[in-house]
Design a protein around this motif. Structure first.
Motif, PDB file in Angstrom:
ATOM      1  N   SER A  83       0.830  -1.199   0.000  1.00 29.81           N
ATOM      2  CA  SER A  83       0.000   0.000   0.000  1.00 29.81           C
ATOM      3  C   SER A  83       0.868   1.255   0.000  1.00 29.81           C
ATOM      4  O   SER A  83       2.043   1.226   0.386  1.00 29.81           O
ATOM      5  CB  SER A  83      -0.912   0.020   1.239  1.00 29.81           C
ATOM      6  N   THR A  84       0.273   2.365  -0.413  1.00 29.89           N
ATOM      7  CA  THR A  84       0.950   3.652  -0.318  1.00 29.89           C
ATOM      8  C   THR A  84       1.255   3.947   1.145  1.00 29.89           C
ATOM      9  O   THR A  84       0.394   3.760   2.009  1.00 29.89           O
ATOM     10  CB  THR A  84       0.060   4.767  -0.890  1.00 29.89           C
ATOM     11  N   PRO A  85       2.491   4.359   1.471  1.00 23.76           N
ATOM     12  CA  PRO A  85       2.831   4.639   2.870  1.00 23.76           C
ATOM     13  C   PRO A  85       1.831   5.599   3.526  1.00 23.76           C
ATOM     14  O   PRO A  85       1.529   6.656   2.990  1.00 23.76           O
ATOM     15  CB  PRO A  85       4.226   5.274   2.768  1.00 23.76           C
ATOM     16  N   ALA A  86       1.336   5.189   4.681  1.00 22.93           N
ATOM     17  CA  ALA A  86       0.383   6.031   5.412  1.00 22.93           C
ATOM     18  C   ALA A  86       1.092   7.179   6.117  1.00 22.93           C
ATOM     19  O   ALA A  86       0.546   8.276   6.262  1.00 22.93           O
ATOM     20  CB  ALA A  86      -0.392   5.183   6.423  1.00 22.93           C
ATOM     21  N   ASN A  87       2.327   6.932   6.553  1.00 22.80           N
ATOM     22  CA  ASN A  87       3.122   7.943   7.245  1.00 22.80           C
ATOM     23  C   ASN A  87       3.897   8.726   6.191  1.00 22.80           C
ATOM     24  O   ASN A  87       5.016   8.350   5.826  1.00 22.80           O
ATOM     25  CB  ASN A  87       4.069   7.272   8.243  1.00 22.80           C
ATOM     26  N   ARG A  88       3.284   9.787   5.675  1.00 26.28           N
ATOM     27  CA  ARG A  88       3.918  10.485   4.561  1.00 26.28           C
ATOM     28  C   ARG A  88       3.686  11.988   4.626  1.00 26.28           C
ATOM     29  O   ARG A  88       2.745  12.466   5.250  1.00 26.28           O
ATOM     30  CB  ARG A  88       3.387   9.958   3.224  1.00 26.28           C
ATOM     31  N   ILE A  89       4.571  12.685   3.954  1.00 26.60           N
ATOM     32  CA  ILE A  89       4.452  14.120   3.699  1.00 26.60           C
ATOM     33  C   ILE A  89       4.287  14.266   2.193  1.00 26.60           C
ATOM     34  O   ILE A  89       5.038  13.644   1.433  1.00 26.60           O
ATOM     35  CB  ILE A  89       5.707  14.880   4.160  1.00 26.60           C
ATOM     36  N   GLU A  90       3.324  15.045   1.733  1.00 25.42           N
ATOM     37  CA  GLU A  90       3.147  15.277   0.308  1.00 25.42           C
ATOM     38  C   GLU A  90       3.638  16.677  -0.028  1.00 25.42           C
ATOM     39  O   GLU A  90       3.145  17.659   0.521  1.00 25.42           O
ATOM     40  CB  GLU A  90       1.680  15.093  -0.096  1.00 25.42           C
ATOM     41  N   CYS A  91       4.624  16.742  -0.918  1.00 25.47           N
ATOM     42  CA  CYS A  91       5.265  18.033  -1.204  1.00 25.47           C
ATOM     43  C   CYS A  91       5.707  18.071  -2.658  1.00 25.47           C
ATOM     44  O   CYS A  91       6.320  17.123  -3.159  1.00 25.47           O
ATOM     45  CB  CYS A  91       6.458  18.235  -0.269  1.00 25.47           C
ATOM     46  N   GLY A  92       5.428  19.174  -3.340  1.00 24.82           N
ATOM     47  CA  GLY A  92       5.823  19.334  -4.731  1.00 24.82           C
ATOM     48  C   GLY A  92       7.033  20.217  -4.925  1.00 24.82           C
ATOM     49  O   GLY A  92       7.474  20.429  -6.048  1.00 24.82           O
ATOM     50  N   SER A  93       7.602  20.738  -3.845  1.00 24.53           N
ATOM     51  CA  SER A  93       8.766  21.619  -3.934  1.00 24.53           C
ATOM     52  C   SER A  93      10.041  20.826  -3.677  1.00 24.53           C
ATOM     53  O   SER A  93      10.222  20.259  -2.597  1.00 24.53           O
ATOM     54  CB  SER A  93       8.656  22.751  -2.905  1.00 24.53           C
ATOM     55  N   PHE A  94      10.939  20.801  -4.668  1.00 23.42           N
ATOM     56  CA  PHE A  94      12.179  20.043  -4.484  1.00 23.42           C
ATOM     57  C   PHE A  94      13.022  20.618  -3.362  1.00 23.42           C
ATOM     58  O   PHE A  94      13.645  19.875  -2.591  1.00 23.42           O
ATOM     59  CB  PHE A  94      12.990  20.025  -5.777  1.00 23.42           C
ATOM     60  N   LEU A  95      13.079  21.944  -3.236  1.00 23.64           N
ATOM     61  CA  LEU A  95      13.891  22.545  -2.176  1.00 23.64           C
ATOM     62  C   LEU A  95      13.386  22.113  -0.798  1.00 23.64           C
ATOM     63  O   LEU A  95      14.173  21.818   0.106  1.00 23.64           O
ATOM     64  CB  LEU A  95      13.869  24.067  -2.293  1.00 23.64           C
ATOM     65  N   ALA A  96      12.053  22.063  -0.643  1.00 23.09           N
ATOM     66  CA  ALA A  96      11.491  21.627   0.638  1.00 23.09           C
ATOM     67  C   ALA A  96      11.764  20.143   0.871  1.00 23.09           C
ATOM     68  O   ALA A  96      12.127  19.729   1.980  1.00 23.09           O
ATOM     69  CB  ALA A  96       9.985  21.901   0.676  1.00 23.09           C
ATOM     70  N   VAL A  97      11.600  19.333  -0.178  1.00 29.57           N
ATOM     71  CA  VAL A  97      11.861  17.890  -0.050  1.00 29.57           C
ATOM     72  C   VAL A  97      13.317  17.646   0.317  1.00 29.57           C
ATOM     73  O   VAL A  97      13.634  16.815   1.179  1.00 29.57           O
ATOM     74  CB  VAL A  97      11.506  17.169  -1.363  1.00 29.57           C
ATOM     75  N   ARG A  98      14.221  18.364  -0.319  1.00 34.48           N
ATOM     76  CA  ARG A  98      15.654  18.219  -0.028  1.00 34.48           C
ATOM     77  C   ARG A  98      15.938  18.552   1.433  1.00 34.48           C
ATOM     78  O   ARG A  98      16.665  17.820   2.118  1.00 34.48           O
ATOM     79  CB  ARG A  98      16.459  19.134  -0.947  1.00 34.48           C
TER      80      ARG A  98
END
Length: 313
Positions: A223-238
């Motif tokens: 399944s898709t991980p339930a414990n997740r952060i959804e983010c579209g910004s690469f700088l924030a993800v980095r």
């Protein structure tokens, strides 16, 4: 049949409809064009008379393009973009490699391919100004068609538009990446199933890479991980990946350029096509041709050296 080449259609008509479509009102469009509202209204009526269709619906909330308006505005943008391109082409013929090239880019291609290609272009054309714009594929493709961007470098997303053409450069695998202190790096025999319960940073649900990742999980009964952060910004993800024990899916070359991040030995089966998107049929200026040559050069080196490179069959 309406003959738009009979001399009645003027360049100002094209500028008017594009401004109205983008601004959503006659007042705002007039301010942008530095003309009065009556002049703009008269110009729009002239154009609608020539075309014999209504281009915009008027309402208290502003101006909304009709079906006819949407089609004509698309063509108007393309014509204006071609004229700007013609002017730049002539300037470059006079000035050599002086001028400007504007490149749109997103995650794949932004970390290695584009910087190396730009450096090589500047080495032979120091007077050329290179402008790099980051954004999502859809916004960059729209800017490309409008002539605000000359080419887009990144993952080759399906454009669904016959006015765009795409030039493949190389295939790049996606990897599961974590900071070097993450406990997962010290777990022998690690599998993807072992990691589903960890904290993940994932792209938004409409992102193609997210869909590929979820399909890969599903094919393994996960399944898709339930414990997740959804983010579209690469700088924030980095920043999240560097500061916390968060797992991230990113292109291999992006991960390889981050010394504090390391890929886990997990095969996701995700391989993306990286390349250049261009307007179909638009003649390239000398500086754009130079940029394309340098992108091809760097891509050839990447194809020969990328670790774990796999070309889909």
């Amino acid at each position: 049949m309406t003959d738009l080449a009979d001399g009645r259609l003027k360049l100002r008509h094209l500028r008017y409809v594009v401004a109205i479509a983008e601004q959503g009102s006659l007042v705002a469009a007039g301010e942008r064009l530095h003309i009065t509202q009556p002049v703009l209204t008269r110009g729009l009526r002239e154009l609608e008379s020539i075309l014999k269709v209504e281009l915009f619906e008027r309402s208290p909330r502003g101006m909304t393009a009709t079906l006819f308006g949407e089609v004509f505005v698309d063509h108007a943008r393309a014509v204006l973009a071609e004229l700007r391109q013609a002017g730049r082409h002539l300037e470059e013929l006079v000035d050599g490699h002086a001028g400007t090239v504007t490149i749109g880019t997103f995650l794949a291609g932004a970390s290695v391919l584009l910087p190396r290609a730009v450096a090589r272009v500047k080495a032979v054309a120091p007077d050329l100004t290179v402008i790099i714009r980051h954004g999502g594929p859809e916004a960059l493709y729209e800017a490309l068609l409008a002539g605000d961007v000359d080419l887009v470098v990144g993952t080759l997303e399906p454009a669904n538009n016959d006015r765009l053409r795409q030039h493949h450069l190389y295939y790049e695998p996606a990897r599961v990446v974590a900071r070097r202190q993450h406990p997962a790096h010290r777990r022998p025999g690690l599998t993807l199933a072992d990691l589903v319960g960890e904290l993940w940073s994932m792209p938004p649900a409409d992102n193609p890479q997210r869909r590929q990742f979820e399909e890969h999980l599903l094919s393994r009964g996960l399944s898709t991980p339930a414990n997740r952060i959804e983010c579209g910004s690469f700088l924030a993800v980095r920043a999240i990946a560097l500061e916390t024990d968060t797992l991230v899916v990113m292109p291999q070359l992006v991960a390889d350029t981050e010394p504090e991040l390391s890929a886990l030995p997990i095969d996701l089966g995700i391989v993306e096509s990286v390349g250049v998107t261009l307007p179909a049929g638009r003649q390239l200026t000398p500086t754009m041709l130079l940029m394309m040559r340098k992108l091809d050069e760097v891509a050839a080196e990447i194809r020969a050296t990328i670790s774990g490179y796999t070309q889909p069959t």
